[in-house]
Scaffold this motif. Structure first.
Motif, PDB file in Angstrom:
ATOM      1  N   MET A   1      16.372 -16.343 116.083  1.00  0.00           N
ATOM      2  CA  MET A   1      15.754 -15.920 114.818  1.00  0.00           C
ATOM      3  C   MET A   1      15.350 -17.145 113.985  1.00  0.00           C
ATOM      4  O   MET A   1      14.192 -17.284 113.610  1.00  0.00           O
ATOM      5  CB  MET A   1      16.746 -15.009 114.098  1.00  0.00           C
ATOM      6  N   ILE A   2      16.283 -18.077 113.739  1.00  0.00           N
ATOM      7  CA  ILE A   2      15.895 -19.324 113.066  1.00  0.00           C
ATOM      8  C   ILE A   2      15.627 -20.360 114.157  1.00  0.00           C
ATOM      9  O   ILE A   2      16.541 -20.761 114.878  1.00  0.00           O
ATOM     10  CB  ILE A   2      16.991 -19.809 112.088  1.00  0.00           C
ATOM     11  N   SER A   3      14.371 -20.749 114.277  1.00  0.00           N
ATOM     12  CA  SER A   3      14.010 -21.639 115.389  1.00  0.00           C
ATOM     13  C   SER A   3      13.592 -23.030 114.920  1.00  0.00           C
ATOM     14  O   SER A   3      13.410 -23.923 115.730  1.00  0.00           O
ATOM     15  CB  SER A   3      12.868 -21.014 116.195  1.00  0.00           C
ATOM     16  N   LYS A   4      13.436 -23.200 113.594  1.00  0.00           N
ATOM     17  CA  LYS A   4      12.935 -24.489 113.109  1.00  0.00           C
ATOM     18  C   LYS A   4      13.976 -25.197 112.244  1.00  0.00           C
ATOM     19  O   LYS A   4      14.605 -24.569 111.397  1.00  0.00           O
ATOM     20  CB  LYS A   4      11.665 -24.275 112.290  1.00  0.00           C
ATOM     21  N   CYS A   5      14.104 -26.480 112.500  1.00  0.00           N
ATOM     22  CA  CYS A   5      15.052 -27.266 111.694  1.00  0.00           C
ATOM     23  C   CYS A   5      14.339 -28.475 111.108  1.00  0.00           C
ATOM     24  O   CYS A   5      13.660 -29.210 111.823  1.00  0.00           O
ATOM     25  CB  CYS A   5      16.237 -27.709 112.548  1.00  0.00           C
ATOM     26  N   LEU A   6      14.507 -28.640 109.811  1.00  0.00           N
ATOM     27  CA  LEU A   6      13.873 -29.733 109.074  1.00  0.00           C
ATOM     28  C   LEU A   6      14.867 -30.890 108.918  1.00  0.00           C
ATOM     29  O   LEU A   6      16.027 -30.656 108.577  1.00  0.00           O
ATOM     30  CB  LEU A   6      13.499 -29.174 107.696  1.00  0.00           C
ATOM     31  N   PHE A   7      14.375 -32.088 109.148  1.00  0.00           N
ATOM     32  CA  PHE A   7      15.218 -33.283 108.994  1.00  0.00           C
ATOM     33  C   PHE A   7      14.587 -34.229 107.965  1.00  0.00           C
ATOM     34  O   PHE A   7      13.718 -35.026 108.328  1.00  0.00           O
ATOM     35  CB  PHE A   7      15.345 -34.027 110.335  1.00  0.00           C
ATOM     36  N   PRO A   8      14.962 -34.107 106.686  1.00  0.00           N
ATOM     37  CA  PRO A   8      14.453 -35.086 105.714  1.00  0.00           C
ATOM     38  C   PRO A   8      15.030 -36.461 106.057  1.00  0.00           C
ATOM     39  O   PRO A   8      16.244 -36.636 106.077  1.00  0.00           O
ATOM     40  CB  PRO A   8      14.991 -34.576 104.373  1.00  0.00           C
ATOM     41  N   ALA A   9      14.168 -37.393 106.369  1.00  0.00           N
ATOM     42  CA  ALA A   9      14.642 -38.712 106.802  1.00  0.00           C
ATOM     43  C   ALA A   9      13.755 -39.797 106.220  1.00  0.00           C
ATOM     44  O   ALA A   9      13.411 -40.772 106.882  1.00  0.00           O
ATOM     45  CB  ALA A   9      14.639 -38.776 108.337  1.00  0.00           C
ATOM     46  N   ALA A  10      13.364 -39.606 104.963  1.00  0.00           N
ATOM     47  CA  ALA A  10      12.430 -40.551 104.344  1.00  0.00           C
ATOM     48  C   ALA A  10      13.140 -41.551 103.439  1.00  0.00           C
ATOM     49  O   ALA A  10      12.513 -42.457 102.906  1.00  0.00           O
ATOM     50  CB  ALA A  10      11.371 -39.786 103.549  1.00  0.00           C
ATOM     51  N   GLY A  11      14.461 -41.373 103.286  1.00  0.00           N
ATOM     52  CA  GLY A  11      15.205 -42.248 102.356  1.00  0.00           C
ATOM     53  C   GLY A  11      15.195 -43.702 102.815  1.00  0.00           C
ATOM     54  O   GLY A  11      14.963 -44.005 103.986  1.00  0.00           O
ATOM     55  N   TYR A  12      15.464 -44.601 101.874  1.00  0.00           N
ATOM     56  CA  TYR A  12      15.434 -46.036 102.188  1.00  0.00           C
ATOM     57  C   TYR A  12      16.732 -46.537 102.829  1.00  0.00           C
ATOM     58  O   TYR A  12      16.745 -47.587 103.432  1.00  0.00           O
ATOM     59  CB  TYR A  12      15.176 -46.844 100.913  1.00  0.00           C
ATOM     60  N   GLY A  13      17.803 -45.804 102.649  1.00  0.00           N
ATOM     61  CA  GLY A  13      19.079 -46.242 103.220  1.00  0.00           C
ATOM     62  C   GLY A  13      19.534 -47.579 102.672  1.00  0.00           C
ATOM     63  O   GLY A  13      20.012 -48.452 103.404  1.00  0.00           O
ATOM     64  N   THR A  14      19.412 -47.747 101.346  1.00  0.00           N
ATOM     65  CA  THR A  14      19.695 -49.062 100.746  1.00  0.00           C
ATOM     66  C   THR A  14      21.154 -49.492 100.897  1.00  0.00           C
ATOM     67  O   THR A  14      21.445 -50.681 100.862  1.00  0.00           O
ATOM     68  CB  THR A  14      19.345 -49.058  99.237  1.00  0.00           C
ATOM     69  N   ARG A  15      22.043 -48.515 101.116  1.00  0.00           N
ATOM     70  CA  ARG A  15      23.453 -48.900 101.253  1.00  0.00           C
ATOM     71  C   ARG A  15      23.702 -49.645 102.563  1.00  0.00           C
ATOM     72  O   ARG A  15      24.757 -50.224 102.760  1.00  0.00           O
ATOM     73  CB  ARG A  15      24.352 -47.659 101.162  1.00  0.00           C
ATOM     74  N   PHE A  16      22.723 -49.600 103.457  1.00  0.00           N
ATOM     75  CA  PHE A  16      22.910 -50.274 104.743  1.00  0.00           C
ATOM     76  C   PHE A  16      22.038 -51.515 104.893  1.00  0.00           C
ATOM     77  O   PHE A  16      21.869 -52.020 106.000  1.00  0.00           O
ATOM     78  CB  PHE A  16      22.670 -49.299 105.901  1.00  0.00           C
ATOM     79  N   LEU A  17      21.497 -51.992 103.779  1.00  0.00           N
ATOM     80  CA  LEU A  17      20.730 -53.240 103.869  1.00  0.00           C
ATOM     81  C   LEU A  17      21.665 -54.382 104.253  1.00  0.00           C
ATOM     82  O   LEU A  17      22.821 -54.371 103.831  1.00  0.00           O
ATOM     83  CB  LEU A  17      20.056 -53.519 102.519  1.00  0.00           C
ATOM     84  N   PRO A  18      21.249 -55.354 105.040  1.00  0.00           N
ATOM     85  CA  PRO A  18      19.890 -55.521 105.554  1.00  0.00           C
ATOM     86  C   PRO A  18      19.585 -54.741 106.840  1.00  0.00           C
ATOM     87  O   PRO A  18      18.465 -54.785 107.324  1.00  0.00           O
ATOM     88  CB  PRO A  18      19.821 -57.026 105.820  1.00  0.00           C
ATOM     89  N   ALA A  19      20.580 -53.992 107.386  1.00  0.00           N
ATOM     90  CA  ALA A  19      20.325 -53.309 108.666  1.00  0.00           C
ATOM     91  C   ALA A  19      19.118 -52.383 108.585  1.00  0.00           C
ATOM     92  O   ALA A  19      18.364 -52.227 109.546  1.00  0.00           O
ATOM     93  CB  ALA A  19      21.562 -52.509 109.087  1.00  0.00           C
ATOM     94  N   THR A  20      18.911 -51.784 107.399  1.00  0.00           N
ATOM     95  CA  THR A  20      17.850 -50.795 107.265  1.00  0.00           C
ATOM     96  C   THR A  20      16.548 -51.377 106.705  1.00  0.00           C
ATOM     97  O   THR A  20      15.673 -50.643 106.276  1.00  0.00           O
ATOM     98  CB  THR A  20      18.335 -49.659 106.354  1.00  0.00           C
ATOM     99  N   LYS A  21      16.449 -52.699 106.742  1.00  0.00           N
ATOM    100  CA  LYS A  21      15.225 -53.320 106.212  1.00  0.00           C
ATOM    101  C   LYS A  21      14.025 -52.923 107.078  1.00  0.00           C
ATOM    102  O   LYS A  21      12.979 -52.550 106.552  1.00  0.00           O
ATOM    103  CB  LYS A  21      15.420 -54.834 106.207  1.00  0.00           C
ATOM    104  N   ALA A  22      14.191 -53.012 108.384  1.00  0.00           N
ATOM    105  CA  ALA A  22      13.067 -52.673 109.267  1.00  0.00           C
ATOM    106  C   ALA A  22      13.415 -51.514 110.194  1.00  0.00           C
ATOM    107  O   ALA A  22      12.617 -51.146 111.049  1.00  0.00           O
ATOM    108  CB  ALA A  22      12.682 -53.899 110.098  1.00  0.00           C
ATOM    109  N   MET A  23      14.622 -50.967 110.035  1.00  0.00           N
ATOM    110  CA  MET A  23      15.043 -49.884 110.939  1.00  0.00           C
ATOM    111  C   MET A  23      15.504 -48.686 110.113  1.00  0.00           C
ATOM    112  O   MET A  23      16.223 -48.866 109.128  1.00  0.00           O
ATOM    113  CB  MET A  23      16.208 -50.376 111.792  1.00  0.00           C
ATOM    114  N   PRO A  24      15.094 -47.467 110.480  1.00  0.00           N
ATOM    115  CA  PRO A  24      15.540 -46.305 109.707  1.00  0.00           C
ATOM    116  C   PRO A  24      17.046 -46.111 109.788  1.00  0.00           C
ATOM    117  O   PRO A  24      17.644 -46.320 110.850  1.00  0.00           O
ATOM    118  CB  PRO A  24      14.834 -45.127 110.381  1.00  0.00           C
TER     119      PRO A  24
END
Ligand code: UTP
Length: 276
Positions: A1-24
């Motif tokens: 019945m529910i076949s679609k799942c949304l993944f909001p993944a646009a955040g900057y992830g600033t708590r993981f800098l510098p790891a998230t500088k060029a990587m999501p």
């Protein structure tokens, strides 16, 4: 019945800098698997086969991850390492991955609204925030538990857990009446309240089932806490005009958006991974 799942993944992830500088952030691995793959596996186990991912600038690694890598596959073909790709191959073969970008970080409500183009506005859909890693070692996954509850009540559902009063300022917090064991009829919801203003210690974590009328409600929701469009505010309107449930899920949740939670998840998976 529910076949679609949304993944909001646009955040900057600033708590993981510098790891998230060029990587999501969503590609950070717990052991050898990226966070977003854990989320997609949970959605697939729950019966979803359309994975709709809201990305942003610098997130191409996510798109590449859910695609075939011919050179790599050719390279390891016939070796013992081939089995390391079995799980991801199964997902690629069984699911459709769709993407759109949130051009500006205007909040989770806005990210979900961008997903309308991917999930449509005529059927309920699931939402997973991949940085909340959820497992239920002795039973069915958290999203599947929520879909089963949806099939009974047919309304939006947020996953909740009890947190220390000192921690409520990090979450959306609900208040409501318990209508069955672990299921609350929501009558109030506040985004990131101060501890003395929180209506309870029942915090919303990154799993939602949303009915499609949420899109219209988001349209008429003004920016809220921190100037961002908060999904919590749209859900409160939905709770007042109709019905929203809070569901105390069975299982464990790791806050992998924070360094402490990420390390906790890594240790847990290292100790409990059966084939290690
Ligand atoms: P967070 O509050 O964890 O923000 O977002 P963040 O930017 O990812 O991380 P920090 O705080 O800078 O370290 C919660 C979830 O909502 C998504 C994020 O990708 C994350 O999965 N989100 C949030 C969006 O997709 N768009 C937004 O505008 C806000």
């Amino acid at each position: 019945m529910i076949s679609k799942c949304l993944f909001p993944a646009a955040g900057y992830g600033t708590r993981f800098l510098p790891a998230t500088k060029a990587m999501p952030k969503e590609m950070l691995p717990i052991l050898t698997k990226p966070l977003i793959q854990y989320g997609v596996e949970e959605a697939y186990e729950a019966g979803c086969n359309v994975m709709a991912i809201i990305t942003g600038r610098g997130k191409r690694a996510i798109t590449d991850h859910f695609d075939i890598s011919y050179e790599l596959e050719h390279q390891i073909k016939g070796s013992a390492k081939e089995s390391l790709l079995t799980d991801i191959r199964k997902l690629i073969n069984s699911c459709t991955f769709t993407y759109t970008r949130q051009n500006e970080m205007k909040g989770l409500g806005d990210a979900i609204y961008k997903g309308k183009a991917l999930v449509g506005d005529n059927e309920p859909f699931a939402v997973i925030l991949a940085d909340d890693l959820c497992i239920n070692p002795n039973g069915i996954g958290v999203l599947r538990q929520m879909i089963e509850l949806y099939n009974k009540y047919r309304c939006s559902i947020v996953a909740i857990m009890e947190v220390d009063k000192k921690e409520v300022h990090k979450y959306g917090v609900i208040a409501g009446r318990e209508i069955e064991d672990g299921v609350f009829l929501v009558d109030d919801m506040v985004e990131k309240p101060e501890s003395d203003k929180a209506p309870s210690n029942l915090a919303i974590i990154g799993r939602y089932i949303l009915t499609p009328d949420i899109f219209k409600l988001i349209e008429s929701t003004p920016a809220g806490k921190n100037g961002e469009l908060q999904i919590t505010d749209a859900l409160l309107t939905q709770a007042k005009e109709g019905m929203v449930l809070g569901y105390k899920f069975e299982g464990k949740r790791f806050d992998c958006g924070s360094v402490d939670g990420f390390v906790e998840a890594t240790n847990y998976f290292y100790q409990n991974e059966t084939n290690r």
